[in-house]
Design a protein around this motif. Structure first.
Motif, PDB file in Angstrom:
ATOM      1  N   ASN A  58       0.832  -1.204   0.000  1.00  0.00           N
ATOM      2  CA  ASN A  58       0.000   0.000   0.000  1.00  0.00           C
ATOM      3  C   ASN A  58       0.869   1.258   0.000  1.00  0.00           C
ATOM      4  O   ASN A  58       0.653   2.183  -0.802  1.00  0.00           O
ATOM      5  CB  ASN A  58      -0.918  -0.040   1.230  1.00  0.00           C
ATOM      6  N   ASN A  59       1.856   1.312   0.888  1.00  0.00           N
ATOM      7  CA  ASN A  59       2.713   2.497   0.961  1.00  0.00           C
ATOM      8  C   ASN A  59       3.598   2.632  -0.268  1.00  0.00           C
ATOM      9  O   ASN A  59       3.862   3.744  -0.738  1.00  0.00           O
ATOM     10  CB  ASN A  59       3.549   2.458   2.241  1.00  0.00           C
ATOM     11  N   HIS A  60       4.042   1.511  -0.808  1.00  0.00           N
ATOM     12  CA  HIS A  60       4.841   1.523  -2.039  1.00  0.00           C
ATOM     13  C   HIS A  60       3.997   2.099  -3.177  1.00  0.00           C
ATOM     14  O   HIS A  60       4.469   2.935  -3.962  1.00  0.00           O
ATOM     15  CB  HIS A  60       5.289   0.084  -2.343  1.00  0.00           C
ATOM     16  N   HIS A  61       2.749   1.671  -3.245  1.00  0.00           N
ATOM     17  CA  HIS A  61       1.837   2.179  -4.278  1.00  0.00           C
ATOM     18  C   HIS A  61       1.663   3.693  -4.155  1.00  0.00           C
ATOM     19  O   HIS A  61       1.771   4.422  -5.155  1.00  0.00           O
ATOM     20  CB  HIS A  61       0.483   1.471  -4.154  1.00  0.00           C
ATOM     21  N   HIS A  62       1.401   4.168  -2.950  1.00  0.00           N
ATOM     22  CA  HIS A  62       1.238   5.608  -2.745  1.00  0.00           C
ATOM     23  C   HIS A  62       2.516   6.371  -3.101  1.00  0.00           C
ATOM     24  O   HIS A  62       2.470   7.436  -3.713  1.00  0.00           O
ATOM     25  CB  HIS A  62       0.844   5.916  -1.300  1.00  0.00           C
ATOM     26  N   LEU A  63       3.635   5.814  -2.701  1.00  0.00           N
ATOM     27  CA  LEU A  63       4.918   6.451  -2.946  1.00  0.00           C
ATOM     28  C   LEU A  63       5.164   6.638  -4.439  1.00  0.00           C
ATOM     29  O   LEU A  63       5.500   7.729  -4.900  1.00  0.00           O
ATOM     30  CB  LEU A  63       6.017   5.582  -2.321  1.00  0.00           C
ATOM     31  N   PHE A  64       4.943   5.583  -5.200  1.00  0.00           N
ATOM     32  CA  PHE A  64       5.218   5.670  -6.634  1.00  0.00           C
ATOM     33  C   PHE A  64       4.114   6.378  -7.395  1.00  0.00           C
ATOM     34  O   PHE A  64       4.351   6.891  -8.489  1.00  0.00           O
ATOM     35  CB  PHE A  64       5.533   4.285  -7.215  1.00  0.00           C
ATOM     36  N   HIS A  65       2.935   6.431  -6.835  1.00  0.00           N
ATOM     37  CA  HIS A  65       1.884   7.231  -7.453  1.00  0.00           C
ATOM     38  C   HIS A  65       2.263   8.716  -7.380  1.00  0.00           C
ATOM     39  O   HIS A  65       2.016   9.477  -8.317  1.00  0.00           O
ATOM     40  CB  HIS A  65       0.545   6.990  -6.757  1.00  0.00           C
ATOM     41  N   ALA A  66       2.877   9.097  -6.282  1.00  0.00           N
ATOM     42  CA  ALA A  66       3.264  10.497  -6.089  1.00  0.00           C
ATOM     43  C   ALA A  66       4.543  10.852  -6.837  1.00  0.00           C
ATOM     44  O   ALA A  66       4.741  12.002  -7.220  1.00  0.00           O
ATOM     45  CB  ALA A  66       3.437  10.789  -4.595  1.00  0.00           C
ATOM     46  N   ALA A  67       5.427   9.878  -7.032  1.00  0.00           N
ATOM     47  CA  ALA A  67       6.688  10.146  -7.726  1.00  0.00           C
ATOM     48  C   ALA A  67       6.423  10.320  -9.218  1.00  0.00           C
ATOM     49  O   ALA A  67       5.540   9.675  -9.785  1.00  0.00           O
ATOM     50  CB  ALA A  67       7.664   9.005  -7.492  1.00  0.00           C
ATOM     51  N   ARG A  68       7.160  11.186  -9.827  1.00  0.00           N
ATOM     52  CA  ARG A  68       7.002  11.411 -11.263  1.00  0.00           C
ATOM     53  C   ARG A  68       8.093  10.702 -12.058  1.00  0.00           C
ATOM     54  O   ARG A  68       7.878  10.286 -13.181  1.00  0.00           O
ATOM     55  CB  ARG A  68       7.014  12.911 -11.583  1.00  0.00           C
ATOM     56  N   GLU A  69       9.284  10.606 -11.484  1.00  0.00           N
ATOM     57  CA  GLU A  69      10.411   9.977 -12.164  1.00  0.00           C
ATOM     58  C   GLU A  69      11.245   9.201 -11.163  1.00  0.00           C
ATOM     59  O   GLU A  69      11.180   9.454  -9.959  1.00  0.00           O
ATOM     60  CB  GLU A  69      11.305  11.031 -12.816  1.00  0.00           C
ATOM     61  N   VAL A  70      12.027   8.256 -11.698  1.00  0.00           N
ATOM     62  CA  VAL A  70      12.947   7.489 -10.863  1.00  0.00           C
ATOM     63  C   VAL A  70      14.343   7.571 -11.458  1.00  0.00           C
ATOM     64  O   VAL A  70      14.521   7.959 -12.606  1.00  0.00           O
ATOM     65  CB  VAL A  70      12.498   6.012 -10.726  1.00  0.00           C
ATOM     66  N   SER A  71      15.317   7.187 -10.661  1.00  0.00           N
ATOM     67  CA  SER A  71      16.713   7.173 -11.097  1.00  0.00           C
ATOM     68  C   SER A  71      17.276   5.777 -10.852  1.00  0.00           C
ATOM     69  O   SER A  71      16.620   4.918 -10.260  1.00  0.00           O
ATOM     70  CB  SER A  71      17.507   8.204 -10.289  1.00  0.00           C
TER      71      SER A  71
END
Length: 190
Positions: A58-71
């Motif tokens: 659940n928290n991973h989903h929220h985290l990546f929903h909010a993130a726009r890009e990754v490195s």
């Protein structure tokens, strides 16, 4: 870089973790309630671990929903988290099969502690990757709940050395804290 592959891969790994845990549940040899009693420790440890994996998903989903890009750093931090999450079926089985003995409960707590450290590193990596993740950085803030959890896990590990059920109770408390949804990210990014 985009985040779609990291989300899909993580969802797949987490689904496999849950599958492995449920496959460890053995069918009782008997048709009475008495036949279920010996399986109680295994089932109790499974329920807590299922809740934990669900919380992380659940928290991973929220985290990546909010993130726009990754490195690349985010990719490695995510793999680090998935590594520690992948050990949950092992420590869950060990703890349940050994009826909450001291060393397995302690190992379970160390694994939960390392999952929390890995999640914190993942969040930090996303926040440091500023391209499009400014709202996430603002939402996370100081992450008091995350730091508190790390402290409670450490206390739980120490308590489990003295009395295994006290340590286990601390792990339950941390899970209950996280069952209350963390709305910081939703408020800032939705």
């Amino acid at each position: 870089m985009g985040k779609g592959r990291i989300e899909a891969f993580s969802d797949g790994v987490i689904a496999i973790i849950i599958t492995i845990m449920v496959l460890e549940l053995k069918v009782p040899h008997g048709t009475t309630l008495d036949a279920l009693l010996p399986l109680a420790p295994v089932f109790i440890s499974y329920v807590l671990s299922f809740i934990y994996v669900g919380i992380y998903w659940n928290n991973h989903h929220h985290l990546f929903h909010a993130a726009r890009e990754v490195s690349g750093r985010v990719l490695w931090a995510n793999l680090h988290l998935l590594f520690w999450l992948s050990l949950i079926p092992f420590v869950t089985g060990w703890m349940g099969e050994n009826h909450f003995a001291t060393l397995p409960v302690c190992a379970y707590g160390v694994n939960l502690f390392m999952c929390a450290v890995a999640f914190h590193l993942l969040v930090s990596s996303l926040v440091k990757h500023r391209h499009g993740n400014e709202a996430l950085a603002e939402a996370v803030g100081r992450d008091r709940k995350g730091w508190m959890s790390l402290g409670l896990y450490a206390v739980g590990v120490a308590l489990s050395i003295v009395h295994a059920w006290a340590g286990f109770a601390m792990y339950v408390i941390v899970a209950l804290v996280w069952l209350i949804p963390d709305r910081r990210i939703e408020r800032k990014t939705m």
